[in-house]
Structures are given as C-alpha cells and as structure tokens.
Motif scaffolding. Sequence first.
Motif, PDB file in Angstrom:
ATOM      1  N   GLN A  59      38.375  49.853  32.417  1.00 50.61           N
ATOM      2  CA  GLN A  59      37.516  48.783  32.894  1.00 50.61           C
ATOM      3  C   GLN A  59      36.353  48.577  31.919  1.00 50.61           C
ATOM      4  N   GLN A  60      35.799  49.707  31.453  1.00 53.84           N
ATOM      5  CA  GLN A  60      34.686  49.614  30.504  1.00 53.84           C
ATOM      6  C   GLN A  60      35.103  48.893  29.222  1.00 53.84           C
ATOM      7  N   LEU A  61      36.235  49.333  28.695  1.00 53.08           N
ATOM      8  CA  LEU A  61      36.738  48.708  27.470  1.00 53.08           C
ATOM      9  C   LEU A  61      36.969  47.220  27.672  1.00 53.08           C
ATOM     10  N   ALA A  62      37.646  46.901  28.764  1.00 55.80           N
ATOM     11  CA  ALA A  62      38.027  45.514  29.030  1.00 55.80           C
ATOM     12  C   ALA A  62      36.791  44.626  29.138  1.00 55.80           C
ATOM     13  N   LYS A  63      35.766  45.159  29.797  1.00 55.29           N
ATOM     14  CA  LYS A  63      34.550  44.380  30.004  1.00 55.29           C
ATOM     15  C   LYS A  63      33.929  43.941  28.666  1.00 55.29           C
ATOM     16  N   GLU A  64      34.014  44.828  27.707  1.00 53.47           N
ATOM     17  CA  GLU A  64      33.397  44.525  26.408  1.00 53.47           C
ATOM     18  C   GLU A  64      34.205  43.542  25.561  1.00 53.47           C
ATOM     19  N   SER A  72      43.169  41.190  29.921  1.00 59.55           N
ATOM     20  CA  SER A  72      43.771  41.230  31.253  1.00 59.55           C
ATOM     21  C   SER A  72      44.789  42.359  31.347  1.00 59.55           C
ATOM     22  N   LEU A  73      45.377  42.712  30.211  1.00 57.52           N
ATOM     23  CA  LEU A  73      46.303  43.844  30.216  1.00 57.52           C
ATOM     24  C   LEU A  73      45.562  45.148  30.563  1.00 57.52           C
ATOM     25  N   LEU A  74      44.387  45.312  29.952  1.00 58.47           N
ATOM     26  CA  LEU A  74      43.627  46.530  30.218  1.00 58.47           C
ATOM     27  C   LEU A  74      43.113  46.571  31.663  1.00 58.47           C
ATOM     28  N   MET A  75      42.801  45.370  32.168  1.00 59.96           N
ATOM     29  CA  MET A  75      42.285  45.268  33.542  1.00 59.96           C
ATOM     30  C   MET A  75      43.281  45.810  34.560  1.00 59.96           C
ATOM     31  N   GLN A  76      44.560  45.766  34.185  1.00 54.94           N
ATOM     32  CA  GLN A  76      45.577  46.224  35.131  1.00 54.94           C
ATOM     33  C   GLN A  76      45.492  47.717  35.414  1.00 54.94           C
ATOM     34  N   PHE A  77      44.808  48.449  34.538  1.00 54.95           N
ATOM     35  CA  PHE A  77      44.708  49.890  34.757  1.00 54.95           C
ATOM     36  C   PHE A  77      43.468  50.197  35.588  1.00 54.95           C
TER      37      PHE A  77
END
Length: 863
Positions: free
Chosen positions: A382-387, A371-376
């Motif tokens: 987004q790609q990283l977070a999805k995985e 969720s931290l990465l999603m904030q960007f």
Amino acid sequence: MAKNTPMMEQYLKIKADYQDAFLFFRLGDFYEMFFDDAIKAARELEITLTKRDANQKEPVPMCGVPYHSATNYIKNLVDKGYKVAICEQVEDPKVAKGVVKREVVQLITPGTVIESNMLTEQENNYIASISHFDDGTFAIAYNDISTGENSIALIEQGWDRVIHELFNQPTKEVVISSSLPESLQHDLKAKLQVTISYQDEITFNAEYRHLCDNLDDERLMKAFSRLLNYIQYTQRRSLDHLQTANVIELNEYLSLDMYSKRNLELTETILKKGKHGSLLWVLDQTVTAMGSRKLKKWIERPLLSKYQIESRLEIVEAFLHAFMERDTLREILKSVYDLERLAGRIAFGNVNARDLIQLKQSLVRIPELQSLLMQFPETSFQQLAKELTIPEDIVTLLEASIIDEPPISIKEGSIIKDGYHEKLDTYRDATRNGKQWIAELEQKERQATNIKSLKIGYNRVFGYYIEVTKANLHLLPEDRYERKQTLTNAERYITPELKEKESIILEAEEKSVALEYELFIEIRDQIKEYIPTIQHLADLVSKIDVLQSFATVSEQNHYKRPRFTGNTLQIKNGRHPVVEQVMQDGSFVPNDVTLDRNTNILLITGPNMSGKSTYMRQLALTAIMGQIGCFVPCDEADLIIFDKIFTRIGAADDLVSGQSTFMVEMLEAKNALSNATDKSLILLDEIGRGTSTYDGMALAQAIVEYIHHHVGAKTLFSTHYHELTALEESLNKLKNIHVRAEEYEGNVVFLHQIEEGAADQSYGIHVAKLADLPESLIERARTILKELETKDTSNIVEESGETSQLSFFIEDEKETISTNSQQESNLNQKIVQALADIDLFDMTPLDAMNELHRLQKKIKRGS
Ligand code: ADP
Ligand code: MG
C-alpha cells in the motif's frame, strides 16, 4: 625554434590548461591532436600518425579523427581511463577575423561520461571525491552524472576504511586535493584501479544550495563541493537533474571489507572480473536496467534493520505466491524505459522526440502498476502504491504535442501533432493547400494539353516543374511555358503561377520546421520541471523490479524465507547459491549449520577438495542474501543479523597489487580481528598456510584463541592442521566439524557432507595421487607421514643419512651446523616435503609456476 603559426599558438595555449587530457582540437570536419597527444593517441587508437607543416624545421606530429565518428574514439580512450577535452570552434569561420575562436566545451572523463553509448546500461557510473580533515576523518562524496544521484559518507575510522568503502561502491574516477598525503595517493592508485583527478579550489555554488540543505556537517559540504566543482569544470552545461545529496550512514549497513567483497564474489568473480558466476548474476532477474543497477547497490549494502529487512521480505513473499500478478508486473516493467538516465538526458538537453514518446509510454503504464500493487493487502504494498503517482501534466502535454512515431532528428520537422499550435497549423495548411493546388494543376494541364503523361515533379535545384516527354512536345502551346531543363527523353518547364505557389509552400515549410524545433525545445524545458518526479518514480520502479526479481529467483531456485529470531543461527540443508547453479544437475549436497549461544566457532577439517571453502562461503552468502531481503538457499533458516562480515578464503592471491599471499592473509586476518564484534561473522579459510608448518599452525591456533577469548564473533575456521582439533577441549565455544570423505580402494571419495567431530585423517596424499604425482614420490610421502604420525622421526632422518634435527620443518634456523653433504640431503628432504605439501587443486597455474620457481631457486642456491 621555428615560430609557431597563430593557430598553433592557440592550440598550445589551450593545451596548457588540459595537460592530463587528450585535446581534441576541432579543425573543419576533424578533431586533430598534436605533439605527444598525437603520438599516444595514434598508438592507443591505432590511427595513422602524420606530420604537419613539413616545411618547418621541426614538423609537428599529428593525427586526427573525423568529427562524425569521434564518439567511438572518445569511448575507446575514456574506457582506458583517459580524459578527453573537446575543443570546438565557437565562432562562425566565415565571419571570423584571423584564427577562428576555439574553446574547450566539455572535458570527458571516465567518471563523468553521459553519452549512452559510453555507459553500461546495468551499471552506475560513479565518480567520487575524497576530502580529508585535521581530525583524521575523511568524507567521500559520490555522484553518478548519468542519473543525477548524489551521496556522501563520513568516515571516522581512518584511511583503510576509505579504501574499503571505495572498493565496495566501485568508482571510475576519484577526485582528490593535491594536499592529500603522497602515501595515501599512492595507496589509492595501487589498490583501486581508478583515474585520479585533482580539484583544489572549492567554491560553494549557491545554485546548488538546494542539493545540500540536509547537510549539517561542514566536512560533508566540503567533500560535496569538491565533487560539484569538478563536475561543473568538466561539463559546462545544465545539471538540473542533480538530486539532493543523500547521506549514507555507514553504520546502518552491513559492513563488508574489500577482501570479503572480492572473496565472496558478490558482484564479480575474482578471476574473470565479470558478473557471470557472481551472486549478482544468480539474483538478477530484473527486467529494467534501473532495477539491475539497484540490485547491485543492495548487494553492496545489506541492511541491519530488522524492520527494513522484513518489509522487503514481506513483499518478496507476496510476489512469490502471486504468480499471475508477477507475470503481469514483469510485462509492465518491460515497457518502462530507463527513466533515471532519461531524466539526466532531459537535463542535458540530449533527448529527441522518440525519447519523449518512450517517456510517455512508460508513464502511462504506471497506473497499471499502481493498481496491481493495490491488490495486495500487505502494508508495504500500500505504501509503495501510494507513492506511485504520475505527473499527469507530462502525459497530457506529450499526448497533445508529439506524434506517435517521430523521426530521430529534432531539426527536420514531422514531430509536432496537428492542432497543438495554431501558427504551425497555418503553415501546414499553406503547405498542404499549395500541394493540393499543384496536384489539381497537374489534372488541369493534362486536360488542357491533352498530354496524358504530363506530370508535375519537384527537385531541390529547380523546385516544382512540369515535365513533358519529347514525343509530346508538339502538343504544347508555344507561349505559356518557360523551359528550365532538358533531359534525354523529356523537357521540364515552369510557369509564373507554379513558381508563386512554390514559394508559398517552401516558405511555409521552412517556417514550420523552424517552429517545430522551437516548440520541441519548449516542451522539453517544460518537462525539465518534472525531473525530480521522474527520478522518484524511477526509484520506486527499480525497487519493485528488484523485489520481483527476488521472488522470481526464490521461486526458481526453491529459496526459503529466513527468520531473524535472535542469537541462534540454524540452517537446514543450506546450499551455495552459485555453485548449485553452476552444477546444474542437482548434485549439490546440502548441509546444515548451527551457531548458537554455546557455539561461536566451528573448526572445519576435511581433505582438500571436500567442500570446506564452499561450506564457509555459502554461509556468508546466505547471510547477505537474507540481509538484502531475499529468500535463502536452504530448507529452513534462522539467521542472525550480522553487523560485519570478514573473510579470508582460498587461494585468492593478490597478484594485482603485488603483495605476497601470506602478507595478504595476515592483513585480512588483522582487519577481521581488529574490527569484528560479537555480532560479526568471520570466515578464516586455511589461515597460516603461506608459511612453514609450525609457524602456520602456531599462528592459526593463536588466532582461533584470540577470537574465542576477545572477539566473540561467530567464526568458521577451516584448517588442514589436524592438530588444531584438540582445541575443542580447551575452548568451550569451539566445536569440531568435518567434511566426510571415504577411502575406497586406496582412492578418496568426496561426499561433501558436513558431520560433527574432527576428520579422521587428512587425505592430502590421496589428493596428490589424484593429481598424478609420480608413484615413487607418493610412496615416499606415505612413509614420511607414517613416521610423523608416530612422532618417531629418527627413521626419516636415517634414510637420508641425516643425524640430527627435523630441519625440513623449520626453514632456515638450524642449518648452519650442517656439513655440505648434510645440507644437500637436508635440502632434498625439504624439496620433497614441499612438493608433497603442494595442493594443486587450490592453486592457480600462476601459483604453481611461482612455487616451482621458488623450489628451483632453493636447489640452485643449495639452501
Ligand atoms: P576445499 O575447500 O575443502 O578444498 P572446496 O570447497 O573448494 O573444497 O570444494 C571443492 C569442489 O567440490 C568444489 O569446486 C565443488 O565443485 C565441490 N563441492 C563442494 N561442496 C560441495 C557440495 N556441498 N556438493 C557438491 N559439490 C561440492
Ligand atoms: Mg578450500
């Protein structure tokens, strides 16, 4: 020869199969070694050498290490590059007929250790295999058994490239075929200090089919099978964590030859061989060991794809500005365990309950990370977070099954939570009820006997007992108790009903401990199924860690995001990332670099110690930092994506492999000239210095011209041959620059500032003065210099009574015509000149010794 005992027969039979390893032969509580193994091990491990069977004619040398502390001894040997074969008793000595059966259960080698205390957390432990083919190609397969990583590269450019590649990705052990030509085997040993192992038989194991589904090249398959065969031979255990082999397309990465990697001190320094002082050291602000390992890999393989570089830079930039988020991120990462190596240990069956709790604790942090990465908003995030999805099932399973603070041992119970398994609960109820009953019994007995101090205790020998102090014995009813044990102050008794409860309790306890162990193994095996998922997570987490590390160092050191705009390289106020850190006080002098359509070659002059080498290295390091996706040390940078970097820098004498400096210099130059393209970067630092002046100068000039006409690579060329600055007139893409120095009251002051044009003088003598050479020598050198500069050499010759030639320039050629006395004075000249030419600042003490030795030899020889 005396007849061997059956056990010795067994030993010799097993040892015959493990000639190149120390055979640790299990005898009771010890691992014993015999014969040469014992003699060698006693020396290496500093343990006592003894003799076995002293009554025999020829007693056998022997030494041993206790089973319980064997790991340290094994580590010691393996660290030194040796192999250790562990030979265990594989049947119960009590039921064995004759000699107990023994087998080697594992061969521990430098490249295949998995025990965490034998590994360095922040480094991969690679083993490689080489296969060679009739068409002249080679294939290298890599494996890190601790993480399960597998990769393979095909090398079509010949043997040299194999060495460069193996140097680039350091390995502890290389597995080859005994048919690899002798000369290549020798080269391998000389250039890479690795353990060499042989694996000739290559059988493809269908069990590992899935690891190489993606390999469509026979040659790759062969290299990979060679490696797998060897690993299976050493391990003899589950290797469920091995990952699909990843094909390294070498032409997708910036290629660095071994000289550059070493000269630029990317991951370790030349002298101390440690991380401190290397580029890796500056850039490593990773939080996890996985991240640290990943960073090293990235530095060893900078990218060529602008898209990939930019997507790393995009994340770094966003992290850089998001200070709070980065802080939180680092906090989260701190609680993430080494998932990569954990996966390996799960496969080996090497984890305990604490490891699994740490696995759980790591996994539950992943959604926070996500969720931290999603904030960007950036797509890369987004790609990283999805995985970043976690295997929920593992978390649920571990949450339900394993208590929060389990013991280290998995064989003594107290691991599994209540309510996880019905049978276990029954056993535990029985135990608890029994204990409850006993506690109540104590109360009851006190009341019945009226002895307040009566108590019920437990020990391993007598089980539960009732204890009454001697003073109270008279209160005890005669018949109900059976005396079991007498102490000084008390008597201990049992009763039939106490014993009955006791056996219920003990039986339940025993059963529950056994059941807990079974359940633990079951849980571990369930988690095995998720190894690939855990490994994928580890990969993502380590990438994120490296990128935050780049942001953190970039912020700390004020690095700037480079642009990759095309064919112009322009750096404003560039700095050397390592030197500026070491200087600490901010006194590093920044400098610009421009290499564009009109300038391919910068010819750098300037006194010794002025900063030429630093300037050159700083460009290469900046290029590499940019191509791994990190910001760079400067105010502004337009960079070119280089395909290859070649360097020949400084006084890095190749003492290890015993080649002369000049030969190494020429080899490095040859490597650069024959492999560089117009997209490459070449750094040649004072090339031609290792031979006589004219020789060296001629070579240097020819090399510059060759690069200018035939290679077209961007080149930085530093030289102390002033004469070369004239090349600016004949070579239109060459530009002179120099490092400014000023003379102040006869001393030289270094400003470390790069300016256009050629340096006005060479200052070598000033540096000699700084180094405190005798005043008379300095004076003499000044005179010689003046004469040389006016190209009127008659005076120098006159002073020494010499009549003819400048033979101190050309070492051996013209001397035959001189008389003895002429020869002598001529020699004196040469020695003085050679002394004046020495630049002490560019020498290691060993160099200085060598040089002195050389001069002394000349004097003694008289020529
Ligand atoms: P050269 O190759 O010209 O002999 P070096 O590059 O080896 O000189 O530099 C000599 C020393 O000068 C370095 O060890 C470093 O301490 C210092 N130095 C070099 N460049 C700079 C700079 N730009 N700013 C400050 N100090 C520098
Ligand atoms: Mg230098």
